[in-house]
Design a protein around this motif. Structure first.
Motif, PDB file in Angstrom:
ATOM      1  N   ASN A 139       0.953  -1.333  -0.010  1.00  0.00           N
ATOM      2  CA  ASN A 139      -0.070   0.177   0.065  1.00  0.00           C
ATOM      3  C   ASN A 139       0.871   1.271  -0.109  1.00  0.00           C
ATOM      4  N   VAL A 140       0.596   2.263  -0.806  1.00  0.00           N
ATOM      5  CA  VAL A 140       1.251   3.322  -0.957  1.00  0.00           C
ATOM      6  C   VAL A 140       0.356   4.723  -0.802  1.00  0.00           C
ATOM      7  N   ILE A 141       0.580   5.585  -0.152  1.00  0.00           N
ATOM      8  CA  ILE A 141      -0.118   6.896  -0.140  1.00  0.00           C
ATOM      9  C   ILE A 141       0.882   7.752  -0.845  1.00  0.00           C
ATOM     10  N   LEU A 142       0.451   8.366  -1.902  1.00  0.00           N
ATOM     11  CA  LEU A 142       1.499   9.556  -2.749  1.00  0.00           C
ATOM     12  C   LEU A 142       0.682  10.843  -2.485  1.00  0.00           C
ATOM     13  N   ALA A 143       1.388  11.774  -2.075  1.00  0.00           N
ATOM     14  CA  ALA A 143       0.577  13.137  -1.730  1.00  0.00           C
ATOM     15  C   ALA A 143       1.465  14.272  -2.154  1.00  0.00           C
ATOM     16  N   ASP A 144       0.832  15.302  -2.513  1.00  0.00           N
ATOM     17  CA  ASP A 144       1.436  16.563  -2.829  1.00  0.00           C
ATOM     18  C   ASP A 144       1.096  17.230  -1.459  1.00  0.00           C
ATOM     19  N   ALA A 145       2.498  17.101  -0.782  1.00  0.00           N
ATOM     20  CA  ALA A 145       2.309  17.792   0.860  1.00  0.00           C
ATOM     21  C   ALA A 145       1.803  19.229   0.812  1.00  0.00           C
ATOM     22  N   ASP A 146       2.453  20.019  -0.083  1.00  0.00           N
ATOM     23  CA  ASP A 146       2.120  21.501  -0.322  1.00  0.00           C
ATOM     24  C   ASP A 146       0.618  21.792  -0.286  1.00  0.00           C
ATOM     25  N   HIS A 147       0.039  20.936  -1.089  1.00  0.00           N
ATOM     26  CA  HIS A 147      -1.368  21.121  -1.409  1.00  0.00           C
ATOM     27  C   HIS A 147      -2.004  20.554  -0.049  1.00  0.00           C
ATOM     28  N   ILE A 148      -1.749  19.690   0.545  1.00  0.00           N
ATOM     29  CA  ILE A 148      -2.759  19.153   1.886  1.00  0.00           C
ATOM     30  C   ILE A 148      -2.577  20.044   3.017  1.00  0.00           C
ATOM     31  N   ASP A 149      -1.098  20.721   2.803  1.00  0.00           N
ATOM     32  CA  ASP A 149      -0.950  21.931   3.760  1.00  0.00           C
ATOM     33  C   ASP A 149      -1.780  23.139   3.881  1.00  0.00           C
ATOM     34  N   ARG A 150      -1.845  23.510   2.481  1.00  0.00           N
ATOM     35  CA  ARG A 150      -2.822  24.657   2.087  1.00  0.00           C
ATOM     36  C   ARG A 150      -4.319  24.253   2.588  1.00  0.00           C
ATOM     37  N   VAL A 151      -4.703  23.202   2.040  1.00  0.00           N
ATOM     38  CA  VAL A 151      -5.956  22.796   2.247  1.00  0.00           C
ATOM     39  C   VAL A 151      -6.439  22.649   3.756  1.00  0.00           C
ATOM     40  N   ALA A 152      -5.453  22.188   4.576  1.00  0.00           N
ATOM     41  CA  ALA A 152      -5.405  22.097   6.247  1.00  0.00           C
ATOM     42  C   ALA A 152      -5.665  23.485   6.548  1.00  0.00           C
ATOM     43  N   PHE A 153      -4.949  24.448   5.971  1.00  0.00           N
ATOM     44  CA  PHE A 153      -4.820  26.088   6.418  1.00  0.00           C
ATOM     45  C   PHE A 153      -6.137  26.512   6.230  1.00  0.00           C
ATOM     46  N   ASP A 154      -6.765  26.285   5.103  1.00  0.00           N
ATOM     47  CA  ASP A 154      -8.019  26.768   4.958  1.00  0.00           C
ATOM     48  C   ASP A 154      -9.109  26.182   5.584  1.00  0.00           C
ATOM     49  N   LEU A 155      -8.982  24.991   6.126  1.00  0.00           N
ATOM     50  CA  LEU A 155      -9.906  24.301   6.678  1.00  0.00           C
ATOM     51  C   LEU A 155      -9.871  24.985   8.411  1.00  0.00           C
ATOM     52  N   ILE A 156      -8.711  25.348   8.975  1.00  0.00           N
ATOM     53  CA  ILE A 156      -8.334  25.717  10.056  1.00  0.00           C
ATOM     54  C   ILE A 156      -8.946  27.024  10.356  1.00  0.00           C
ATOM     55  N   VAL A 157      -8.922  28.013   9.413  1.00  0.00           N
ATOM     56  CA  VAL A 157      -9.214  29.335   9.158  1.00  0.00           C
ATOM     57  C   VAL A 157     -10.905  29.186   9.446  1.00  0.00           C
ATOM     58  N   ASN A 158     -11.306  28.505   8.272  1.00  0.00           N
ATOM     59  CA  ASN A 158     -12.881  28.514   8.175  1.00  0.00           C
ATOM     60  C   ASN A 158     -13.519  27.987   9.374  1.00  0.00           C
ATOM     61  N   PHE A 159     -12.954  26.776  10.109  1.00  0.00           N
ATOM     62  CA  PHE A 159     -13.760  26.227  11.085  1.00  0.00           C
ATOM     63  C   PHE A 159     -13.488  27.076  12.390  1.00  0.00           C
ATOM     64  N   GLU A 160     -12.145  27.652  12.701  1.00  0.00           N
ATOM     65  CA  GLU A 160     -12.276  28.397  14.011  1.00  0.00           C
ATOM     66  C   GLU A 160     -13.274  29.564  13.740  1.00  0.00           C
ATOM     67  N   ARG A 161     -13.387  30.158  12.931  1.00  0.00           N
ATOM     68  CA  ARG A 161     -14.318  31.205  12.667  1.00  0.00           C
ATOM     69  C   ARG A 161     -15.760  30.387  12.695  1.00  0.00           C
ATOM     70  N   MET A 162     -16.051  29.349  12.294  1.00  0.00           N
ATOM     71  CA  MET A 162     -17.541  28.805  12.070  1.00  0.00           C
ATOM     72  C   MET A 162     -17.964  28.245  13.725  1.00  0.00           C
TER      73      MET A 162
END
Length: 199
Positions: free
Chosen positions: A13-36
């Motif tokens: 089993n292999v997970i292949l991820a664009d780490a910069d992408h998941i980091d950006r998405v995590a940031f967006d979720l943090i900002v949005n859900f902290e406000r929500m």
């Protein structure tokens, strides 16, 4: 996590991820859900995220082996919104065990001769050519999705189970699709009952 000596044999089993992408998405979720939600959101737990991606990719409890490959820009030494975060000292060569088996991390920086899109698709094509690899979970930057889809379509994937993750359903191909946000919400410690309309 503990230090793990890498075997030359690929895990099934292999997970292949664009780490910069998941980091950006995590940031967006943090900002949005902290406000929500009106509360501080923790940084994403990398081990928890990897487990959730594996589950969404079809892995179930057992003594499995999973390689996690994080592709990132060469000038990015660490993730900003995950823990552990530093590629060289905290992630590469590190491993953890869970009910899904052992997960071993490696990070791959881009080089001047090949951009991230090329590195991602070349690595994916290589993994699909490996007989030991049976399950591949791919997390590309969504702007690179067409190239990832074309790479999968050009390969013989009869003996592979491939899942591609994005934040929204994408134009299909000969592979499964899952929503990336679910695994990130879990890794960020956001519970489903916090975001249900009737909660």
């Amino acid at each position: 996590m503990t230090t793990q000596q890498q075997s030359p044999k690929w895990a099934e089993n292999v997970i292949l991820a664009d780490a910069d992408h998941i980091d950006r998405v995590a940031f967006d979720l943090i900002v949005n859900f902290e406000r929500m939600l009106g509360r501080r959101i923790q940084q994403a737990d990398m081990a928890r995220w990897a487990e959730c991606i594996a589950l969404d990719g079809g892995l179930r409890e057992g003594d499995h082996q999973t390689n996690v490959i994080l592709i990132h820009e060469k000038d990015h030494a660490e993730l900003r919104n995950f823990v552990p975060a530093h590629y060289a000292s905290q992630l590469t060569g590190q491993a953890f065990r869970s009910p899904l088996g052992e997960f071993v991390f490696n990070s791959v920086p881009t080089e001047a001769i090949a951009g991230k899109q090329q590195l991602m698709t070349d690595t994916l094509a290589f993994l699909m050519s490996q007989p030991d690899v049976k399950r591949i979970m791919v997390v590309p930057d969504e702007q690179h999705y067409p190239q990832v889809r074309a790479t999968i379509q050009q390969a013989d994937t009869a003996d592979k189970h491939i899942t591609v993750f994005a934040m929204q359903p994408m134009q299909g191909g000969a592979f499964a699709q899952e929503i990336l946000g679910y695994s990130l919400l879990s890794a960020l410690g956001i519970k489903s009952d916090e975001i249900r309309p009737d909660a």
